[in-house]
Design a protein around this motif. Structure first.
Motif, PDB file in Angstrom:
ATOM      1  N   VAL A 124       0.856  -1.185   0.000  1.00 47.54           N
ATOM      2  CA  VAL A 124       0.000   0.000   0.000  1.00 47.54           C
ATOM      3  C   VAL A 124       0.892   1.235   0.000  1.00 47.54           C
ATOM      4  N   ASP A 125       0.813   1.986  -1.088  1.00 51.35           N
ATOM      5  CA  ASP A 125       1.518   3.262  -1.183  1.00 51.35           C
ATOM      6  C   ASP A 125       0.587   4.308  -0.571  1.00 51.35           C
ATOM      7  N   ALA A 126       0.808   4.581   0.698  1.00 52.15           N
ATOM      8  CA  ALA A 126      -0.042   5.529   1.430  1.00 52.15           C
ATOM      9  C   ALA A 126       0.704   6.846   1.614  1.00 52.15           C
ATOM     10  N   ALA A 127       1.416   7.253   0.554  1.00 50.55           N
ATOM     11  CA  ALA A 127       2.243   8.463   0.615  1.00 50.55           C
ATOM     12  C   ALA A 127       1.467   9.657   1.148  1.00 50.55           C
ATOM     13  N   SER A 128       0.268   9.841   0.667  1.00 54.50           N
ATOM     14  CA  SER A 128      -0.561  10.954   1.141  1.00 54.50           C
ATOM     15  C   SER A 128      -1.691  10.471   2.039  1.00 54.50           C
ATOM     16  N   GLY A 129      -2.434   9.486   1.590  1.00 57.82           N
ATOM     17  CA  GLY A 129      -3.609   9.013   2.318  1.00 57.82           C
ATOM     18  C   GLY A 129      -3.310   8.355   3.644  1.00 57.82           C
ATOM     19  N   GLY A 130      -2.093   7.887   3.821  1.00 57.49           N
ATOM     20  CA  GLY A 130      -1.738   7.235   5.074  1.00 57.49           C
ATOM     21  C   GLY A 130      -1.801   8.146   6.279  1.00 57.49           C
ATOM     22  N   PHE A 131      -1.795   9.432   6.033  1.00 56.15           N
ATOM     23  CA  PHE A 131      -1.892  10.394   7.127  1.00 56.15           C
ATOM     24  C   PHE A 131      -3.337  10.806   7.393  1.00 56.15           C
ATOM     25  N   VAL A 132      -4.246  10.414   6.498  1.00 56.77           N
ATOM     26  CA  VAL A 132      -5.651  10.803   6.605  1.00 56.77           C
ATOM     27  C   VAL A 132      -6.545   9.585   6.845  1.00 56.77           C
ATOM     28  N   ALA A 133      -6.310   8.516   6.090  1.00 56.94           N
ATOM     29  CA  ALA A 133      -7.180   7.338   6.127  1.00 56.94           C
ATOM     30  C   ALA A 133      -7.392   6.743   7.528  1.00 56.94           C
ATOM     31  N   PRO A 134      -6.385   6.690   8.386  1.00 58.28           N
ATOM     32  CA  PRO A 134      -6.612   6.107   9.709  1.00 58.28           C
ATOM     33  C   PRO A 134      -7.678   6.825  10.534  1.00 58.28           C
ATOM     34  N   PHE A 135      -7.991   8.053  10.150  1.00 56.94           N
ATOM     35  CA  PHE A 135      -8.948   8.842  10.919  1.00 56.94           C
ATOM     36  C   PHE A 135     -10.315   8.936  10.246  1.00 56.94           C
ATOM     37  N   GLN A 136     -10.523   8.146   9.184  1.00 53.66           N
ATOM     38  CA  GLN A 136     -11.809   8.118   8.496  1.00 53.66           C
ATOM     39  C   GLN A 136     -12.596   6.911   9.002  1.00 53.66           C
ATOM     40  N   PRO A 137     -13.616   7.133   9.816  1.00 54.94           N
ATOM     41  CA  PRO A 137     -14.299   6.031  10.503  1.00 54.94           C
ATOM     42  C   PRO A 137     -15.050   5.053   9.603  1.00 54.94           C
ATOM     43  N   ASN A 138     -15.531   5.471   8.459  1.00 53.86           N
ATOM     44  CA  ASN A 138     -16.332   4.571   7.619  1.00 53.86           C
ATOM     45  C   ASN A 138     -15.554   3.949   6.479  1.00 53.86           C
ATOM     46  N   LEU A 139     -14.248   4.063   6.494  1.00 56.34           N
ATOM     47  CA  LEU A 139     -13.409   3.506   5.441  1.00 56.34           C
ATOM     48  C   LEU A 139     -13.189   2.015   5.696  1.00 56.34           C
ATOM     49  N   PRO A 140     -13.396   1.184   4.681  1.00 54.72           N
ATOM     50  CA  PRO A 140     -13.115  -0.254   4.868  1.00 54.72           C
ATOM     51  C   PRO A 140     -11.635  -0.474   5.186  1.00 54.72           C
ATOM     52  N   PRO A 141     -11.293  -1.610   5.766  1.00 54.58           N
ATOM     53  CA  PRO A 141      -9.885  -1.893   6.067  1.00 54.58           C
ATOM     54  C   PRO A 141      -9.021  -1.793   4.812  1.00 54.58           C
ATOM     55  N   TRP A 142      -7.851  -1.207   4.961  1.00 53.44           N
ATOM     56  CA  TRP A 142      -6.918  -1.033   3.851  1.00 53.44           C
ATOM     57  C   TRP A 142      -5.486  -1.339   4.281  1.00 53.44           C
ATOM     58  N   ASP A 143      -5.303  -1.710   5.536  1.00 51.66           N
ATOM     59  CA  ASP A 143      -3.985  -1.840   6.129  1.00 51.66           C
ATOM     60  C   ASP A 143      -3.710  -3.277   6.553  1.00 51.66           C
ATOM     61  N   PHE A 144      -2.947  -3.467   7.613  1.00 50.40           N
ATOM     62  CA  PHE A 144      -2.572  -4.810   8.045  1.00 50.40           C
ATOM     63  C   PHE A 144      -3.730  -5.632   8.594  1.00 50.40           C
ATOM     64  N   ARG A 145      -4.906  -5.061   8.669  1.00 49.84           N
ATOM     65  CA  ARG A 145      -6.083  -5.856   9.013  1.00 49.84           C
ATOM     66  C   ARG A 145      -6.431  -6.814   7.882  1.00 49.84           C
TER      67      ARG A 145
END
Length: 130
Positions: free
Chosen positions: A76-97
């Motif tokens: 996952v290239d979270a160059a920009s979104g990695g700083f925002v996505a963790p704080f979006q409550p309705n976003l489906p899992p995208w990380d080590f989950r």
């Protein structure tokens, strides 16, 4: 693109959907074969900040890996979104989950208040480094 040049890897680019500006699991599937070493999903592309559906790519890879005996993972290239996505409550899992996500990168120079060119990569497991 530097990785492809320096490591002599043949890239297979997935054309993004015209409606979402993100790749699709089906589009990625069409590019995968026995020589594929991984799929890169982007969380926050350069053009409009759209997220690739990592959760759908993970589902596709789980089925494909089982069917073909592959061991293809996701970076996952979270160059920009990695700083925002963790704080979006309705976003489906995208990380080590997700079981097929093996590594995640983020760019410190974008939102991490570090010097230009600074970035980080985190791996799920030490063994994935080799």
């Amino acid at each position: 693109e530097k990785l492809f040049r320096y490591m002599d890897i043949e890239p297979r680019f997935v054309v993004p959907s015209q409606s979402t500006f993100a790749l699709t699991a089906e589009g990625a599937r069409e590019k995968i074969d026995e020589k594929t070493i991984g799929v890169v999903c982007i969380m926050g592309n350069h053009y409009g900040g759209q997220y690739d559906p990592v959760w759908e790519v993970d589902e596709m890879l789980t089925a494909l890996n089982k069917e073909k005996g592959y061991e293809i993972g996701i970076h996952v290239d979270a160059a920009s979104g990695g700083f925002v996505a963790p704080f979006q409550p309705n976003l489906p899992p995208w990380d080590f989950r997700l079981p097929n996500v093996l590594s995640i990168s983020a760019s410190g120079h974008k939102f991490g208040e570090s010097v230009c060119g600074t970035g980080w990569v985190v791996w799920r497991q030490r063994q994935d480094l080799s």
